[in-house]
Write a protein that holds these residues in place. Structure first.
Motif, PDB file in Angstrom:
ATOM      1  N   ALA A 150       0.822  -1.215   0.000  1.00  0.00           N
ATOM      2  CA  ALA A 150       0.000   0.000   0.000  1.00  0.00           C
ATOM      3  C   ALA A 150       0.851   1.259   0.000  1.00  0.00           C
ATOM      4  N   LYS A 151       2.055   1.161   0.555  1.00  0.00           N
ATOM      5  CA  LYS A 151       2.924   2.334   0.672  1.00  0.00           C
ATOM      6  C   LYS A 151       4.051   2.372  -0.356  1.00  0.00           C
ATOM      7  N   THR A 152       4.229   1.307  -1.130  1.00  0.00           N
ATOM      8  CA  THR A 152       5.319   1.301  -2.118  1.00  0.00           C
ATOM      9  C   THR A 152       4.837   1.049  -3.535  1.00  0.00           C
ATOM     10  N   GLY A 153       3.567   0.702  -3.727  1.00  0.00           N
ATOM     11  CA  GLY A 153       3.050   0.472  -5.075  1.00  0.00           C
ATOM     12  C   GLY A 153       3.327  -0.930  -5.577  1.00  0.00           C
ATOM     13  N   TYR A 154       3.389  -1.091  -6.884  1.00  0.00           N
ATOM     14  CA  TYR A 154       3.545  -2.406  -7.517  1.00  0.00           C
ATOM     15  C   TYR A 154       4.922  -2.987  -7.236  1.00  0.00           C
ATOM     16  N   ARG A 155       4.939  -4.223  -6.736  1.00  0.00           N
ATOM     17  CA  ARG A 155       6.193  -4.895  -6.378  1.00  0.00           C
ATOM     18  C   ARG A 155       6.140  -6.360  -6.778  1.00  0.00           C
ATOM     19  N   LYS A 156       7.322  -6.892  -7.116  1.00  0.00           N
ATOM     20  CA  LYS A 156       7.445  -8.320  -7.408  1.00  0.00           C
ATOM     21  C   LYS A 156       7.494  -9.093  -6.095  1.00  0.00           C
ATOM     22  N   ALA A 157       7.163 -10.361  -6.162  1.00  0.00           N
ATOM     23  CA  ALA A 157       7.130 -11.191  -4.958  1.00  0.00           C
ATOM     24  C   ALA A 157       8.497 -11.235  -4.289  1.00  0.00           C
ATOM     25  N   ILE A 158       9.562 -11.292  -5.097  1.00  0.00           N
ATOM     26  CA  ILE A 158      10.908 -11.372  -4.525  1.00  0.00           C
ATOM     27  C   ILE A 158      11.251 -10.097  -3.759  1.00  0.00           C
ATOM     28  N   GLU A 159      10.784  -8.953  -4.253  1.00  0.00           N
ATOM     29  CA  GLU A 159      11.024  -7.693  -3.551  1.00  0.00           C
ATOM     30  C   GLU A 159      10.280  -7.680  -2.215  1.00  0.00           C
ATOM     31  N   ILE A 160       9.060  -8.165  -2.253  1.00  0.00           N
ATOM     32  CA  ILE A 160       8.254  -8.201  -1.033  1.00  0.00           C
ATOM     33  C   ILE A 160       8.917  -9.077   0.020  1.00  0.00           C
ATOM     34  N   ALA A 161       9.348 -10.262  -0.409  1.00  0.00           N
ATOM     35  CA  ALA A 161       9.972 -11.213   0.517  1.00  0.00           C
ATOM     36  C   ALA A 161      11.235 -10.630   1.135  1.00  0.00           C
ATOM     37  N   GLU A 162      12.068 -10.011   0.297  1.00  0.00           N
ATOM     38  CA  GLU A 162      13.353  -9.496   0.780  1.00  0.00           C
ATOM     39  C   GLU A 162      13.175  -8.309   1.709  1.00  0.00           C
ATOM     40  N   ASN A 163      12.251  -7.425   1.391  1.00  0.00           N
ATOM     41  CA  ASN A 163      12.119  -6.195   2.169  1.00  0.00           C
ATOM     42  C   ASN A 163      11.318  -6.363   3.452  1.00  0.00           C
ATOM     43  N   ILE A 164      10.479  -7.389   3.507  1.00  0.00           N
ATOM     44  CA  ILE A 164       9.746  -7.658   4.748  1.00  0.00           C
ATOM     45  C   ILE A 164      10.471  -8.682   5.598  1.00  0.00           C
ATOM     46  N   GLY A 165      11.251  -9.543   4.927  1.00  0.00           N
ATOM     47  CA  GLY A 165      12.015 -10.546   5.672  1.00  0.00           C
ATOM     48  C   GLY A 165      11.256 -11.825   5.918  1.00  0.00           C
ATOM     49  N   ILE A 166      10.490 -12.287   4.924  1.00  0.00           N
ATOM     50  CA  ILE A 166       9.780 -13.564   5.035  1.00  0.00           C
ATOM     51  C   ILE A 166      10.164 -14.440   3.850  1.00  0.00           C
ATOM     52  N   PRO A 167      10.073 -15.767   3.978  1.00  0.00           N
ATOM     53  CA  PRO A 167      10.449 -16.674   2.885  1.00  0.00           C
ATOM     54  C   PRO A 167       9.613 -16.417   1.638  1.00  0.00           C
ATOM     55  N   ARG A 168      10.224 -16.642   0.457  1.00  0.00           N
ATOM     56  CA  ARG A 168       9.521 -16.373  -0.790  1.00  0.00           C
ATOM     57  C   ARG A 168       8.292 -17.269  -0.948  1.00  0.00           C
ATOM     58  N   THR A 169       8.403 -18.543  -0.517  1.00  0.00           N
ATOM     59  CA  THR A 169       7.252 -19.454  -0.622  1.00  0.00           C
ATOM     60  C   THR A 169       6.075 -18.934   0.182  1.00  0.00           C
ATOM     61  N   GLU A 170       6.332 -18.484   1.402  1.00  0.00           N
ATOM     62  CA  GLU A 170       5.269 -17.934   2.229  1.00  0.00           C
ATOM     63  C   GLU A 170       4.705 -16.656   1.611  1.00  0.00           C
ATOM     64  N   THR A 171       5.577 -15.865   0.980  1.00  0.00           N
ATOM     65  CA  THR A 171       5.129 -14.629   0.341  1.00  0.00           C
ATOM     66  C   THR A 171       4.091 -14.917  -0.734  1.00  0.00           C
ATOM     67  N   TYR A 172       4.350 -15.922  -1.587  1.00  0.00           N
ATOM     68  CA  TYR A 172       3.385 -16.290  -2.624  1.00  0.00           C
ATOM     69  C   TYR A 172       2.058 -16.754  -2.011  1.00  0.00           C
ATOM     70  N   GLN A 173       2.158 -17.522  -0.929  1.00  0.00           N
ATOM     71  CA  GLN A 173       0.940 -17.994  -0.269  1.00  0.00           C
ATOM     72  C   GLN A 173       0.130 -16.819   0.287  1.00  0.00           C
ATOM     73  N   ILE A 174       0.827 -15.861   0.892  1.00  0.00           N
ATOM     74  CA  ILE A 174       0.163 -14.677   1.435  1.00  0.00           C
ATOM     75  C   ILE A 174      -0.494 -13.867   0.331  1.00  0.00           C
ATOM     76  N   LEU A 175       0.236 -13.666  -0.762  1.00  0.00           N
ATOM     77  CA  LEU A 175      -0.310 -12.897  -1.885  1.00  0.00           C
ATOM     78  C   LEU A 175      -1.556 -13.561  -2.455  1.00  0.00           C
ATOM     79  N   ASN A 176      -1.532 -14.881  -2.549  1.00  0.00           N
ATOM     80  CA  ASN A 176      -2.706 -15.600  -3.045  1.00  0.00           C
ATOM     81  C   ASN A 176      -3.906 -15.421  -2.111  1.00  0.00           C
TER      82      ASN A 176
END
Length: 269
Positions: free
Chosen positions: A42-68
């Motif tokens: 909401a505060k950074t706009g459009y982001r790839k899953a890998i960016e989200i995972a790296e900047n929040i500090g959560i595993p990429r697999t969990e990131t995809y699950q959360i996004l879904n």
């Protein structure tokens, strides 16, 4: 690369508002990491899953699950490209969506209430004990739980005696409790509500109100048999009250109420 959102999560200047927003999202049913992902997008706009995972500090697999999960709830949208980029819906839209979902769930429970009660009543009891001869009490934590208990208690009251301050009166008005109290046949209120805010009571026909200057914590006594007494209220989550049917405690508060009622003049609120 470090983004503004990553810095925002770790910036002392924004710690309190970020924690407050996270608590709101948790109250609405999101998990902690779902809330972080939403705020980040909401505060950074459009982001790839890998960016989200790296900047929040959560595993990429969990990131995809959360996004879904967030997509399925209508809180995140995705681009039709590769790699996919994700963005959050506006915060106001999230609030409306989550509130509507919660209301629909409550309506569904209400529609099924009789069916659920029938199933419950068909379950047998096993050597059920009682304590009718003992004083009982209940500690309530959290403002929503406290006012929900008050609303339930006053719903079928014949007589209600209440001591409240202006903040209590406004909260009960917002929770819809004042309207319920107005339906009781015998209501007496002692309050420190200011004359300019007296409409909180007058608008629903509550006229048997006497005004005092001192600010007492909220106390409501129903039919002289049960009572709710707020014992702490710092914020929404740090609020506590005690419910009791203790004759001794109720009689003590009744004595205080009678003394205050006699000592103050009738106030035409």
């Amino acid at each position: 690369m470090m983004t503004g959102m990553f810095m925002l999560f770790n910036n002392d200047e924004y710690k309190e508002p970020i924690e407050r927003i996270i608590r709101v999202l948790l109250d609405l049913g999101l998990t902690l990491n779902e809330a972080k992902v939403y705020v980040y997008l909401a505060k950074t706009g459009y982001r790839k899953a890998i960016e989200i995972a790296e900047n929040i500090g959560i595993p990429r697999t969990e990131t995809y699950q959360i996004l879904n999960r967030l997509q399925s709830r209508g809180l995140v949208i995705a681009t039709m490209e590769h790699p996919v980029r994700y963005a959050a819906v506006e915060f106001n839209d999230l609030l409306k969506t989550m509130i509507n979902v919660s209301m629909e769930r409550l309506k569904e429970f209400d529609r099924r209430r009789e069916e659920i009660l029938q199933v419950w009543n068909n379950l047998p009891e096993f050597a059920k004990t009682s304590c009718d001869d003992k004083d009982r009490f209940q500690i309530l934590e959290g403002r929503d739980n406290v006012y929900a208990r008050i609303s339930s208690m006053v719903a079928d009251a014949g007589e209600l005696l209440m001591i409240c301050n202006e903040v209590d009166a406004l909260r009960m008005y917002n929770y819809g409790i004042i309207d319920v109290i107005a339906k009781c046949s015998n209501v007496k209120i002692i309050s420190s509500v200011s004359p300019s805010m007296a409409s909180v009571f007058m608008d629903v026909g509550l006229s048997n109100v006497r005004r005092i200057e001192s600010k007492f914590p909220l106390v409501i006594i129903k039919d002289r048999k049960e009572m709710v007494h707020v014992i702490r209220e710092r914020n929404k989550n740090d609020t506590a009250a005690i419910w009791t049917d203790s004759t001794a405690l109720i009689e003590s508060i009744l004595a205080l109420f009678s003394m205050l009622w006699k000592d103050v003049d009738d106030s035409k609120q």
